[in-house]
Design a protein around this motif. Structure first.
Motif, PDB file in Angstrom:
ATOM      1  N   GLU A  21       0.849  -1.197   0.000  1.00  0.00           N
ATOM      2  CA  GLU A  21       0.000   0.000   0.000  1.00  0.00           C
ATOM      3  C   GLU A  21       0.881   1.242   0.000  1.00  0.00           C
ATOM      4  N   ARG A  22       0.671   2.141  -0.975  1.00  0.00           N
ATOM      5  CA  ARG A  22       1.582   3.273  -1.112  1.00  0.00           C
ATOM      6  C   ARG A  22       1.429   4.298   0.014  1.00  0.00           C
ATOM      7  N   HIS A  23       0.293   4.295   0.706  1.00  0.00           N
ATOM      8  CA  HIS A  23       0.103   5.214   1.825  1.00  0.00           C
ATOM      9  C   HIS A  23       0.275   4.508   3.170  1.00  0.00           C
ATOM     10  N   ALA A  24       0.925   3.347   3.169  1.00  0.00           N
ATOM     11  CA  ALA A  24       1.010   2.546   4.391  1.00  0.00           C
ATOM     12  C   ALA A  24       1.757   3.251   5.508  1.00  0.00           C
ATOM     13  N   LEU A  25       2.664   4.161   5.172  1.00  0.00           N
ATOM     14  CA  LEU A  25       3.430   4.841   6.212  1.00  0.00           C
ATOM     15  C   LEU A  25       2.552   5.729   7.084  1.00  0.00           C
ATOM     16  N   TYR A  26       1.354   6.051   6.603  1.00  0.00           N
ATOM     17  CA  TYR A  26       0.420   6.842   7.403  1.00  0.00           C
ATOM     18  C   TYR A  26      -0.486   5.956   8.255  1.00  0.00           C
ATOM     19  N   HIS A  27      -0.373   4.660   8.116  1.00  0.00           N
ATOM     20  CA  HIS A  27      -1.238   3.730   8.843  1.00  0.00           C
ATOM     21  C   HIS A  27      -0.638   3.476  10.225  1.00  0.00           C
ATOM     22  N   VAL A  28      -1.123   4.192  11.225  1.00  0.00           N
ATOM     23  CA  VAL A  28      -0.596   4.031  12.574  1.00  0.00           C
ATOM     24  C   VAL A  28      -1.748   3.892  13.552  1.00  0.00           C
ATOM     25  N   LEU A  29      -1.469   3.228  14.660  1.00  0.00           N
ATOM     26  CA  LEU A  29      -2.475   3.072  15.706  1.00  0.00           C
ATOM     27  C   LEU A  29      -2.652   4.367  16.489  1.00  0.00           C
ATOM     28  N   PRO A  30      -3.878   4.681  16.901  1.00  0.00           N
ATOM     29  CA  PRO A  30      -4.065   5.822  17.808  1.00  0.00           C
ATOM     30  C   PRO A  30      -3.403   5.540  19.142  1.00  0.00           C
ATOM     31  N   GLU A  31      -3.075   6.610  19.868  1.00  0.00           N
ATOM     32  CA  GLU A  31      -2.281   6.456  21.079  1.00  0.00           C
ATOM     33  C   GLU A  31      -2.989   5.670  22.176  1.00  0.00           C
ATOM     34  N   PHE A  32      -4.317   5.711  22.243  1.00  0.00           N
ATOM     35  CA  PHE A  32      -4.991   4.957  23.303  1.00  0.00           C
ATOM     36  C   PHE A  32      -4.851   3.450  23.084  1.00  0.00           C
ATOM     37  N   LEU A  33      -4.647   3.021  21.840  1.00  0.00           N
ATOM     38  CA  LEU A  33      -4.366   1.613  21.575  1.00  0.00           C
ATOM     39  C   LEU A  33      -2.880   1.321  21.722  1.00  0.00           C
ATOM     40  N   ASN A  34      -2.031   2.269  21.310  1.00  0.00           N
ATOM     41  CA  ASN A  34      -0.592   2.104  21.514  1.00  0.00           C
ATOM     42  C   ASN A  34      -0.266   1.893  22.987  1.00  0.00           C
ATOM     43  N   ALA A  35      -0.960   2.625  23.857  1.00  0.00           N
ATOM     44  CA  ALA A  35      -0.693   2.529  25.297  1.00  0.00           C
ATOM     45  C   ALA A  35      -0.931   1.110  25.801  1.00  0.00           C
ATOM     46  N   GLU A  36      -1.989   0.464  25.295  1.00  0.00           N
ATOM     47  CA  GLU A  36      -2.284  -0.902  25.713  1.00  0.00           C
ATOM     48  C   GLU A  36      -1.169  -1.851  25.288  1.00  0.00           C
ATOM     49  N   LEU A  37      -0.659  -1.676  24.083  1.00  0.00           N
ATOM     50  CA  LEU A  37       0.402  -2.546  23.592  1.00  0.00           C
ATOM     51  C   LEU A  37       1.685  -2.354  24.386  1.00  0.00           C
ATOM     52  N   MET A  38       1.995  -1.107  24.703  1.00  0.00           N
ATOM     53  CA  MET A  38       3.216  -0.819  25.453  1.00  0.00           C
ATOM     54  C   MET A  38       3.161  -1.429  26.844  1.00  0.00           C
ATOM     55  N   GLU A  39       1.988  -1.363  27.477  1.00  0.00           N
ATOM     56  CA  GLU A  39       1.837  -1.940  28.819  1.00  0.00           C
ATOM     57  C   GLU A  39       1.994  -3.456  28.792  1.00  0.00           C
ATOM     58  N   SER A  40       1.595  -4.053  27.684  1.00  0.00           N
ATOM     59  CA  SER A  40       1.687  -5.510  27.575  1.00  0.00           C
ATOM     60  C   SER A  40       3.071  -5.972  27.135  1.00  0.00           C
ATOM     61  N   GLY A  41       3.940  -5.010  26.782  1.00  0.00           N
ATOM     62  CA  GLY A  41       5.284  -5.351  26.331  1.00  0.00           C
ATOM     63  C   GLY A  41       5.365  -5.666  24.854  1.00  0.00           C
ATOM     64  N   CYS A  42       4.260  -5.467  24.131  1.00  0.00           N
ATOM     65  CA  CYS A  42       4.228  -5.742  22.696  1.00  0.00           C
ATOM     66  C   CYS A  42       4.752  -4.522  21.932  1.00  0.00           C
ATOM     67  N   GLN A  43       5.466  -4.786  20.849  1.00  0.00           N
ATOM     68  CA  GLN A  43       5.947  -3.681  20.016  1.00  0.00           C
ATOM     69  C   GLN A  43       4.766  -3.031  19.311  1.00  0.00           C
ATOM     70  N   ASN A  44       4.627  -1.730  19.486  1.00  0.00           N
ATOM     71  CA  ASN A  44       3.464  -1.056  18.917  1.00  0.00           C
ATOM     72  C   ASN A  44       3.728  -0.544  17.512  1.00  0.00           C
ATOM     73  N   ILE A  45       2.650  -0.096  16.872  1.00  0.00           N
ATOM     74  CA  ILE A  45       2.749   0.443  15.523  1.00  0.00           C
ATOM     75  C   ILE A  45       3.034   1.934  15.601  1.00  0.00           C
ATOM     76  N   TYR A  46       4.192   2.320  15.104  1.00  0.00           N
ATOM     77  CA  TYR A  46       4.515   3.750  15.052  1.00  0.00           C
ATOM     78  C   TYR A  46       5.470   3.987  13.895  1.00  0.00           C
TER      79      TYR A  46
END
Length: 266
Positions: free
Chosen positions: A22-47
């Motif tokens: 996807e040519r616009h894939a670099l703009y595909h990122v998780l919102p921060e409220f979901l990133n926070a959940e991944l970080m707390e679980s120790g999972c590498q988040n999308i950024y």
């Protein structure tokens, strides 16, 4: 309803799958409220890219609290959810790609105030505003005019005129505009909108053509520091094109205040 962590994991996987090819894939990122959940679980988040750095710059000059916000080309909604976290009252997004809208609709029930988020699966009609807004985010959309949206019969010079026409039109319907655009028409490297592809050319082009419609509140230029990327006002050190930053990070951010917006129309 699934837990927020389960949703975060599911949507992270979806972004990774949808982003392949996807040519616009670099703009595909998780919102921060979901990133926070991944970080707390120790999972590498999308950024990817510099969404946080851009939004940090926006917040220095724009107060989103209680505001109505329009996001044109909202992609997977990172900035929609971010302005919600900053206290925006109503957020409306336009996005032509169905997969991105589906992503927002799956994430929306887990945000703090889902009733404040509205997204339309269509391209914004710059000839018919459909309402007025306190703030509009128009980020890296208009250089795709004649490609992703608009008349595909226009040439590059006509596209430049149409970009200015759209921005002037927006000044009647938006009080504050956060704007960014690419150097290459339709994203094609052989169709540069400016002779030398420099920041100064883009800045002068917009200032010359928008002087009657918009006040230029601030311009943000990406700089690389020991901590990463940050946006600063133009200087001798950052105004020159830096090819090591690549195309996206060489695009200035413009925060504009309308000279035409009439609050009685709200």
């Amino acid at each position: 309803m699934h837990s927020t962590l389960e949703v975060s994991m599911k949507l992270k996987k979806k972004l990774e799958e949808d982003g392949q090819g996807e040519r616009h894939a670099l703009y595909h990122v998780l919102p921060e409220f979901l990133n926070a959940e991944l970080m707390e679980s120790g999972c590498q988040n999308i950024y990817r890219f510099n969404e946080r750095e851009r939004f940090s710059f926006f917040k220095q000059f724009v107060d989103f609290k209680g505001k109505s916000v329009l996001d044109i080309g909202c992609n997977t909604g990172y900035f929609m959810f971010s302005v919600l976290d900053e206290g925006a009252n109503q957020i409306t997004g336009y996005e032509g790609k169905t997969s991105c809208v589906n992503f927002i609709m799956q994430a929306k029930p887990y945000c703090s105030h889902p009733e404040k988020i509205h997204v339309l699966n269509e391209y914004y009609d710059f000839s018919n505003a459909g309402g007025t807004y306190d703030v509009c985010l128009l980020l890296n959309v208009l250089h795709h005019l004649g490609d992703d949206f608009g008349d595909d019969e226009i040439n590059k010079d006509e596209a430049k005129k149409k970009i200015i026409e759209h921005l002037r039109f927006m000044s009647h319907n938006v009080d504050t505009l956060i704007f960014q655009m690419g150097y290459n028409w339709k994203g094609e490297h052989d169709k540069c909108l400016f002779a030398d592809g420099t920041k100064q050319e883009m800045i002068e082009f917009l200032q010359l053509n928008l002087a009657e419609s918009w006040e230029f509140v601030v311009i943000g230029i990406a700089e690389r520091s020991a901590e990463g990327i940050r946006y600063c006002t133009p200087s001798e050190n950052n105004i020159q094109r830096d090819d090591e930053l690549r195309e996206f990070l060489n695009r200035p951010i413009f925060i504009l205040k309308s000279k035409k917006f009439n609050t009685t129309n709200k």
